[in-house]
Design an enzyme around this catalytic site. Structure first.
Site, PDB file in Angstrom:
ATOM      1  N   GLY A   1       0.789  -1.228   0.000  1.00 15.61           N
ATOM      2  CA  GLY A   1       0.000   0.000   0.000  1.00 15.61           C
ATOM      3  C   GLY A   1       0.822   1.280   0.000  1.00 15.61           C
TER       4      GLY A   1
ATOM      5  N   ASN B   1       1.365   3.417  -2.424  1.00 15.77           N
ATOM      6  CA  ASN B   1       0.616   4.508  -3.056  1.00 15.77           C
ATOM      7  C   ASN B   1      -0.528   4.970  -2.173  1.00 15.77           C
ATOM      8  OD1 ASN B   1       1.740   5.344  -5.608  1.00 15.77           O
ATOM      9  ND2 ASN B   1       1.405   3.237  -6.285  1.00 15.77           N
TER      10      ASN B   1
ATOM     11  N   MET C   1      -4.569  -5.988  -6.954  1.00 20.49           N
ATOM     12  CA  MET C   1      -4.164  -6.902  -8.013  1.00 20.49           C
ATOM     13  C   MET C   1      -5.290  -7.855  -8.436  1.00 20.49           C
ATOM     14  SD  MET C   1      -1.303  -5.625  -8.560  1.00 20.49           S
ATOM     15  CE  MET C   1      -0.620  -6.740  -9.767  1.00 20.49           C
ATOM     16  N   ARG C   2      -6.387  -7.269  -8.845  1.00 18.63           N
ATOM     17  CA  ARG C   2      -7.518  -8.036  -9.364  1.00 18.63           C
ATOM     18  C   ARG C   2      -8.050  -7.325 -10.605  1.00 18.63           C
ATOM     19  NH1 ARG C   2      -8.386 -12.764  -8.217  1.00 18.63           N
ATOM     20  NH2 ARG C   2     -10.606 -12.536  -8.551  1.00 18.63           N
TER      21      ARG C   2
ATOM     22  N   HIS D   1      -0.913   2.967 -13.219  1.00 14.39           N
ATOM     23  CA  HIS D   1      -0.251   1.912 -14.001  1.00 14.39           C
ATOM     24  C   HIS D   1       1.196   2.323 -14.265  1.00 14.39           C
ATOM     25  CE1 HIS D   1      -0.002  -1.497 -16.669  1.00 14.39           C
ATOM     26  NE2 HIS D   1       0.605  -0.709 -17.542  1.00 14.39           N
TER      27      HIS D   1
ATOM     28  N   THR E   1     -11.884   1.706 -17.034  1.00 11.71           N
ATOM     29  CA  THR E   1     -12.968   1.289 -17.913  1.00 11.71           C
ATOM     30  C   THR E   1     -12.955  -0.239 -17.962  1.00 11.71           C
ATOM     31  OG1 THR E   1     -11.561   1.369 -19.882  1.00 11.71           O
ATOM     32  CG2 THR E   1     -12.771   3.392 -19.316  1.00 11.71           C
TER      33      THR E   1
ATOM     34  N   GLU F   1     -12.178  -2.107 -20.318  1.00  8.09           N
ATOM     35  CA  GLU F   1     -10.993  -2.594 -21.017  1.00  8.09           C
ATOM     36  C   GLU F   1      -9.754  -2.222 -20.194  1.00  8.09           C
ATOM     37  OE1 GLU F   1      -8.958  -2.436 -25.448  1.00  8.09           O
ATOM     38  OE2 GLU F   1     -10.859  -1.430 -25.100  1.00  8.09           O
ATOM     39  N   LEU F   2      -8.888  -3.187 -19.970  1.00 10.76           N
ATOM     40  CA  LEU F   2      -7.742  -3.042 -19.078  1.00 10.76           C
ATOM     41  C   LEU F   2      -6.779  -1.943 -19.532  1.00 10.76           C
ATOM     42  CD1 LEU F   2      -6.380  -4.327 -16.556  1.00 10.76           C
ATOM     43  CD2 LEU F   2      -5.109  -5.782 -18.146  1.00 10.76           C
TER      44      LEU F   2
END
Length: 193
Positions: free
Chosen positions: A12, A14, A94-95, A113, A145, A147-148
């Protein structure tokens, strides 16, 4: 009061940077915004300790206890919605989230990211940047969104790729920038709420 809920899976760092910035800049007083909760899918996530030490409510939902991704995401949304979030912040969570979950929080779900999106979506971004001969790498904060890693970009920081870089050394320099731009992006969003 406008609430932020942060999702984590590990240390954690961030999340910690956002919490520290919110406290230093007195977001509650200045913007009527508070970090209401930190939720993790792992009970041993070290970031939960940090959150508790800073007086932030925590919750754990182990994704392995659910029969499907959809079932986990439905329970996760129920846990988050208790805090009526104005913003949901993914900070090392991480999901991969289901389209229904993403739609539920459309416009108020953000992620960070470790690449200069749209380059290097997905995993192993630092090694892929090095292997591709990139002169620069970096980090992107974006809206989530279905889409990754392709949602609208909110903020970016550029980090040079040095000739002797490994994935680990580049990751460490990128992380330094993450701790700067993620709190800044969150602050800019909450100021507009």
């Amino acid at each position: 009061m406008k609430n932020i809920v942060i999702l984590i899976s590990g240390g954690g760092s961030n999340m910690g940077a956002i919490v520290k910035t919110a406290q230093q800049e007195q977001w509650e007083r200045a913007y009527g915004v508070r970090i209401a909760a930190v939720v993790s899918n792992k009970a041993d996530a070290k970031g939960l300790v940090f959150a508790r030490e800073h007086g932030i409510a925590t919750a754990v939902l182990d994704h392995k206890a659910f029969e499907s991704r959809e079932a986990f995401d439905a329970a996760l949304a129920q846990a988050i919605d208790q805090y009526q979030p104005a913003l949901v912040v993914l900070a090392g969570f991480m999901r991969i989230l289901t389209p229904g979950f993403v739609e539920h929080y459309a416009g108020r779900l953000i992620n960070i990211h470790p690449s200069l999106l749209p380059a290097f979506t997905g995993l192993h971004t630092h090694q892929r940047a090095i292997d591709s001969g990139c002169k620069f790498a970096g980090v992107t904060v974006h809206q989530v969104t279905a889409e990754l890693d392709v949602g609208p970009i909110l903020d970016q920081a550029v980090v040079p790729v040095l000739p002797d870089d490994t994935a680990q050394t580049l990751a460490a320099r990128v992380l330094t920038q993450e701790h700067i731009i993620y709190p800044r992006a969150v602050r800019n969003l909450v100021r507009a709420l």
